[in-house]
Every structure is written in structure tokens, then in C-alpha cells.
Design a protein around this motif. Structure first.
Motif, PDB file in Angstrom:
ATOM      1  N   LEU A  79       4.382 -12.394 -17.458  1.00 53.70           N
ATOM      2  CA  LEU A  79       3.493 -11.588 -16.635  1.00 53.70           C
ATOM      3  C   LEU A  79       3.534 -12.068 -15.196  1.00 53.70           C
ATOM      4  N   TYR A  80       3.794 -11.152 -14.283  1.00 50.27           N
ATOM      5  CA  TYR A  80       3.809 -11.433 -12.842  1.00 50.27           C
ATOM      6  C   TYR A  80       2.568 -10.766 -12.270  1.00 50.27           C
ATOM      7  N   LEU A  81       1.564 -11.566 -11.925  1.00 52.75           N
ATOM      8  CA  LEU A  81       0.262 -11.032 -11.563  1.00 52.75           C
ATOM      9  C   LEU A  81       0.036 -11.060 -10.055  1.00 52.75           C
ATOM     10  N   ASP A  82      -0.634 -10.042  -9.578  1.00 52.13           N
ATOM     11  CA  ASP A  82      -0.948  -9.913  -8.159  1.00 52.13           C
ATOM     12  C   ASP A  82      -2.353 -10.461  -7.910  1.00 52.13           C
ATOM     13  N   VAL A  83      -2.547 -11.027  -6.727  1.00 51.01           N
ATOM     14  CA  VAL A  83      -3.853 -11.551  -6.314  1.00 51.01           C
ATOM     15  C   VAL A  83      -4.296 -10.783  -5.077  1.00 51.01           C
ATOM     16  N   ALA A  84      -5.475 -10.178  -5.140  1.00 52.12           N
ATOM     17  CA  ALA A  84      -5.999  -9.445  -3.989  1.00 52.12           C
ATOM     18  C   ALA A  84      -6.200 -10.391  -2.818  1.00 52.12           C
ATOM     19  N   VAL A  85      -5.995  -9.877  -1.606  1.00 46.17           N
ATOM     20  CA  VAL A  85      -6.146 -10.705  -0.411  1.00 46.17           C
ATOM     21  C   VAL A  85      -7.608 -11.063  -0.170  1.00 46.17           C
ATOM     22  N   GLY A  86      -8.523 -10.128  -0.434  1.00 43.78           N
ATOM     23  CA  GLY A  86      -9.930 -10.376  -0.144  1.00 43.78           C
ATOM     24  C   GLY A  86     -10.833  -9.933  -1.274  1.00 43.78           C
ATOM     25  N   VAL A  87     -12.142 -10.047  -1.031  1.00 46.76           N
ATOM     26  CA  VAL A  87     -13.163  -9.641  -1.989  1.00 46.76           C
ATOM     27  C   VAL A  87     -14.245  -8.855  -1.244  1.00 46.76           C
ATOM     28  N   HIS A 137      -2.651 -16.921 -17.010  1.00 48.93           N
ATOM     29  CA  HIS A 137      -1.912 -15.915 -17.782  1.00 48.93           C
ATOM     30  C   HIS A 137      -0.587 -15.527 -17.137  1.00 48.93           C
ATOM     31  N   ALA A 138      -0.216 -16.180 -16.053  1.00 48.98           N
ATOM     32  CA  ALA A 138       0.913 -15.701 -15.262  1.00 48.98           C
ATOM     33  C   ALA A 138       2.116 -16.618 -15.352  1.00 48.98           C
ATOM     34  N   GLY A 139       3.281 -15.985 -15.402  1.00 48.99           N
ATOM     35  CA  GLY A 139       4.520 -16.724 -15.221  1.00 48.99           C
ATOM     36  C   GLY A 139       4.962 -16.686 -13.774  1.00 48.99           C
ATOM     37  N   GLY A 140       4.328 -15.804 -12.981  1.00 50.18           N
ATOM     38  CA  GLY A 140       4.600 -15.692 -11.556  1.00 50.18           C
ATOM     39  C   GLY A 140       3.417 -15.051 -10.874  1.00 50.18           C
ATOM     40  N   LEU A 141       3.219 -15.358  -9.594  1.00 54.70           N
ATOM     41  CA  LEU A 141       2.094 -14.834  -8.842  1.00 54.70           C
ATOM     42  C   LEU A 141       2.566 -14.207  -7.542  1.00 54.70           C
ATOM     43  N   ASP A 142       1.923 -13.102  -7.174  1.00 55.13           N
ATOM     44  CA  ASP A 142       2.048 -12.560  -5.825  1.00 55.13           C
ATOM     45  C   ASP A 142       0.720 -12.874  -5.170  1.00 55.13           C
ATOM     46  N   ALA A 143       0.645 -14.038  -4.510  1.00 54.01           N
ATOM     47  CA  ALA A 143      -0.636 -14.527  -4.013  1.00 54.01           C
ATOM     48  C   ALA A 143      -0.635 -14.576  -2.499  1.00 54.01           C
ATOM     49  N   PRO A 144      -1.809 -14.331  -1.862  1.00 56.66           N
ATOM     50  CA  PRO A 144      -1.893 -14.422  -0.405  1.00 56.66           C
ATOM     51  C   PRO A 144      -1.662 -15.859   0.048  1.00 56.66           C
ATOM     52  N   CYS A 145      -0.942 -16.022   1.147  1.00 62.45           N
ATOM     53  CA  CYS A 145      -0.634 -17.368   1.616  1.00 62.45           C
ATOM     54  C   CYS A 145      -0.993 -17.562   3.077  1.00 62.45           C
ATOM     55  N   ARG A 146      -1.728 -16.597   3.673  1.00 57.21           N
ATOM     56  CA  ARG A 146      -2.155 -16.784   5.053  1.00 57.21           C
ATOM     57  C   ARG A 146      -3.122 -17.939   5.134  1.00 57.21           C
ATOM     58  N   ARG A 147      -3.169 -18.565   6.282  1.00 54.73           N
ATOM     59  CA  ARG A 147      -3.993 -19.752   6.444  1.00 54.73           C
ATOM     60  C   ARG A 147      -5.456 -19.472   6.133  1.00 54.73           C
TER      61      ARG A 147
END
Length: 427
Positions: free
Chosen positions: A351-359, A414-424
Motif C-alpha cells: 500500500l502506497y498511502l498519501d498524507v494530506a498537507v494540512g488539516v 499500514h504503508a509500504g510507501g508514503l507520499d508525505a509532505p516534506c516542506r519545512r
């Protein structure tokens, strides 16, 4: 001190050149609002910034000063001291073998002046993968159709997608963010504007797969679900009403009929995810009680308080708190099953899961991390040729604390990969 001088001190850029080459200068009123909302910049005595990062290939860290020598230092992780020493020079030579991860660095000089900051011990290089290039099946889970779901793709559909992806030769399935939204506002359905990034969206649960659920608990479910599957859009309001009805019925049945093994597994999950899970459950109960943003709640609830949450968990709302926890346990279990299936099938990513930038500013994360998340400021992107009105990513993260690691741990389960925000500002 004028606004531009204040902006320089707080690290706020007051102008930029846009995608079309035009100089954009921040309006003074907007700039003042930004500066007023930002905390005063902390002055560090011994270190140069809010976080110390030590890569394994760089065994020394230079300090701003050591104060009155000698400067004693101590590293601790998970409540245990991992290393300590002292120095008479403005540099720390780290011992070999420091464990990777997050530490607290405490520095104290001979006059008793103390400073404490987070420290990250990082590998010299990021993981480069142990396989050649591959491909994934990319899916918006909510849009998946099947002949059995309740009008929205669910975790059982995800397991079927994993099997399909394997048959097609893919290395996994890429998904939209699965974060929890607001159950009382089903039409606010963007996965990129969540209530919290620490917990899962219950609408992806396959209610019929819950062991304690049976069709007779919601007699009209099958017929209603069949109708919900017919349209060309996800019928969020009607689907959510049906799904929450099913989840309530399943929980009531769990309370009275669950096996000892199931109860033990539920209790183990609650203990493993404490205190965040119980705090989130209390937040949800309070949100429904007061029906207003958390900053308009009674003063005693505007800040997270463990003692008050404990009284809520043990009072008349005990069952409601347990319901929220039960729903999260169910979602976690079903998503974990899909991950385990991918592993059993030998998929290299899974599973390659995405992470929202904000809330959302009125959600759990903003309430729980008020020293780290500003509800008065938002981060985003200025207008460009692709998005002429710009982008709003929700409340911005301040530099006082960095709860981003908790977010990554929650999603990475649950992830084998993440699309996660990396901005400072989002780290």
C-alpha cells in the motif's frame, strides 16, 4: 520597529516573484496579521536552531557557545538516557552507535543554565530501495465500485484491488489520503481537508465484515446499499447515514456478544494507541456535544486535559468514547488486513498511502497541538499558470513543536510507501 524589520526577525518573506515573473508585495495589513499570529522567535543559547540533526556520517555538531565551561550534555529517547558527556569547546563529538530516531538533547553549563531541544539521529542517506523500478495501481478508494459495497469503495474492495494489482504485475496500490473527516458533515468529503491525520476515515469500513454485524441488525441495508451504488457519484450524505447506522448496530452487538478474544484484541489496540486514541475519542464526543469549533467550547475543554478526559471516559459518555475507539479499531484492522494480504502476495510496495498537507482548524489535530498548529494562519501556494486562484492547505504548523513524526507513524503502520509532505512548515 517597522513591519519589514519584524518580518526579517521572524523569518517572514514580505515579497516574492510569481510564476509569471511579477513582483508580489505582501499587503501591510496581511503582513501585520501574520506577524501578530506568530510566536516570538525563541533565542537559543547553546545551539543554533530549534532542532539538532546529526547524520551518521557527521560525528560532530558545532555549538553557538558553551556558556560557562564545561558544558554537560545528555541524550534521552523514550525516557531512557542514550548517551551523555561534556565539552570545553563549542562542539560535541558524538559517540559511535547512537540509535537512529528522535532524542531529547539537554545541555547544562557550569552555572546551571539549561537548554533542551529535540535531536534527530538520521542515516547518512535515505533508503534507496532494494529493487528496480516498478509500478503501482493508483486508485481513489472512494470511487471504487463493486457489487457489494455500500455506495463507496471500502477496505474489502481494497483487498480485491490488491489481488487485481498482483495479477497485473503491479508492486502495490496507491491510494488517496485515508484520514478521518467529520462524521456530522459528510458532504465535506475532501480527503485533503481532514479532521485529523492520525486516524482513519470510518466510511471505508466494510460493515458487513465486522464479526458482530449481521444483516438482521439493519434490515434495509442491502436494498439501500444497492440503490446507493446506482448513481454516477458517491452519495455521501445517504451513504454516511447508512454506514453509521451499521457501525452503531455492530458496536451494540459487540458490547453484548463479542468473544473474549475480540474483547482482548480491542483492549490491546486501545492500550497501544493511548493516549492519542482516547483523547481523539473524547474530542469527538465533545465536538458532538457542543456543536461549535473547539475555541468556542466552555473554557475547561478548550485545551486537552488528561484528567478531564479521564472523567469523560469514566462518566455517562463512557459508551460514546468506546464507540469512537471501536470504529477506529475496526478501520485499523481492516486496512491492516489489506496490507498483510499485499505482503503475503509478495508485493514489493504493497500500500502506497498519501498524507494530506494540512488539516482543518476546527479538527482534532489543531485542538490537540495548539502550540504547534496555528488556527489563525494557513499555508498554501500562490496563484500560478495551473491554479490561478492559488491553493489553501489549511492551518500552518509553527516551529515550537513538531508532531509530524506522530503523523508519519500513524500512516506508516499500514504503508509500504508514503507520499508525505516534506516542506519545512509541515515537517
Amino acid at each position: 520597529m517597522d513591519l519589514l524589520a519584524q518580518a526579517r526577525i521572524k523569518g517572514v518573506q514580505s515579497e516574492f516573484i510569481d510564476a509569471l515573473g511579477k513582483l508580489r508585495v505582501t499587503d501591510p495589513v496581511a503582513l501585520k496579521s501574520i506577524l501578530d499570529a506568530l510566536p516570538e522567535k525563541r533565542v537559543y543559547r547553546f545551539v543554533s536552531g530549534p532542532v539538532v540533526v546529526r547524520a551518521l556520517g557527521h560525528p560532530r555538531t558545532e555549538l553557538a557557545t558553551i556558556g560557562a565551561p564545561p558544558l554537560k550534555w545528555k541524550l534521552a529517547a523514550k525516557g531512557e538516557v542514550t548517551a551523555e558527556g561534556e565539552t570545553r569547546e563549542p562542539v560535541i563529538a558524538w559517540p559511535a552507535g547512537l540509535p537512529l530516531g528522535y532524542h531529547r538533547l539537554t545541555l547544562t553549563d557550569a552555572e546551571g543554565v539549561t537548554e533542551e531541544v529535540p535531536m534527530i539521529v538520521a542515516p547518512e542517506r535515505a533508503f534507496g530501495g532494494d529493487f528496480d523500478r516498478g509500478w503501482l495501481l493508483a486508485v481513489q478508494l472512494y470511487s471504487v465500485r463493486s457489487d457489494r459495497n455500500w455506495g463507496i469503495g471500502d477496505f474489502t474492495d481494497l483487498a480485491d484491488l490488491v489481488r487485481l494489482a498482483k495479477q497485473l504485475g503491479a508492486d502495490g496500490v496507491g491510494l488517496n489520503p485515508l484520514h478521518v473527516l467529520f462524521d456530522d458533515h459528510p458532504a465535506d468529503c475532501s480527503p485533503y481537508s481532514p479532521n485529523s491525520r492520525l486516524f482513519l476515515n470510518p466510511l471505508y469500513i466494510d460493515v458487513e465484515a465486522i464479526p458482530e454485524f449481521s444483516a438482521d441488525l439493519v434490515p434495509d441495508a442491502a436494498a439501500t446499499a444497492a440503490r446507493l451504488r446506482q448513481g454516477d457519484r458517491v452519495p455521501y450524505a445517504d451513504m454516511a447515514a447508512l454506514k453509521w447506522l451499521g457501525l452503531r448496530a455492530a458496536f451494540d452487538s459487540f458490547v453484548t456478544t463479542a468473544s473474549a478474544a475480540r474483547r482482548k484484541a480491542f483492549d490491546a489496540f486501545r492500550a497501544a494507541r493511548a493516549p492519542l486514541l482516547s483523547r481523539f475519542a473524547c474530542f469527538e464526543v465533545l465536538r458532538h456535544r457542543f456543536t461549535a469549533p473547539w475555541w468556542e467550547w466552555p473554557v475547561e475543554w478548550q485545551q486537552p486535559d488528561e484528567a478531564k478526559c479521564a472523567s469523560l471516559r469514566n462518566g455517562p459518555d463512557k459508551r460514546e468514547v468506546e464507540f469512537v475507539e471501536f470504529v477506529q479499531w475496526t478501520a485499523d484492522s481492516q486496512l491492516h488486513a489489506a496490507k498483510e494480504l499485499a505482503s503475503q502476495l509478495g508485493m514489493r510496495v504493497g500500500l502506497y498511502l498519501d498524507v494530506a498537507v494540512g488539516v482543518q482548524s476546527n479538527g482534532f489535530d489543531a485542538w490537540n497541538e495548539q502550540m504547534a498548529i496555528s488556527r489563525h494562519l494557513a499555508v498554501g501556494a500562490p496563484p500560478d499558470v495551473l491554479n490561478t486562484i492559488g491553493q489553501d492547505w489549511g492551518p500552518c504548523r509553527l516551529q515550537r513543536r513538531r508532531p509530524g513524526s506522530a503523523i508519519l507513524r500513524a500512516v506508516r503502520r499500514h504503508a509500504g510507501g508514503l507520499d508525505a509532505p516534506c516542506r519545512r512548515d509541515q515537517a
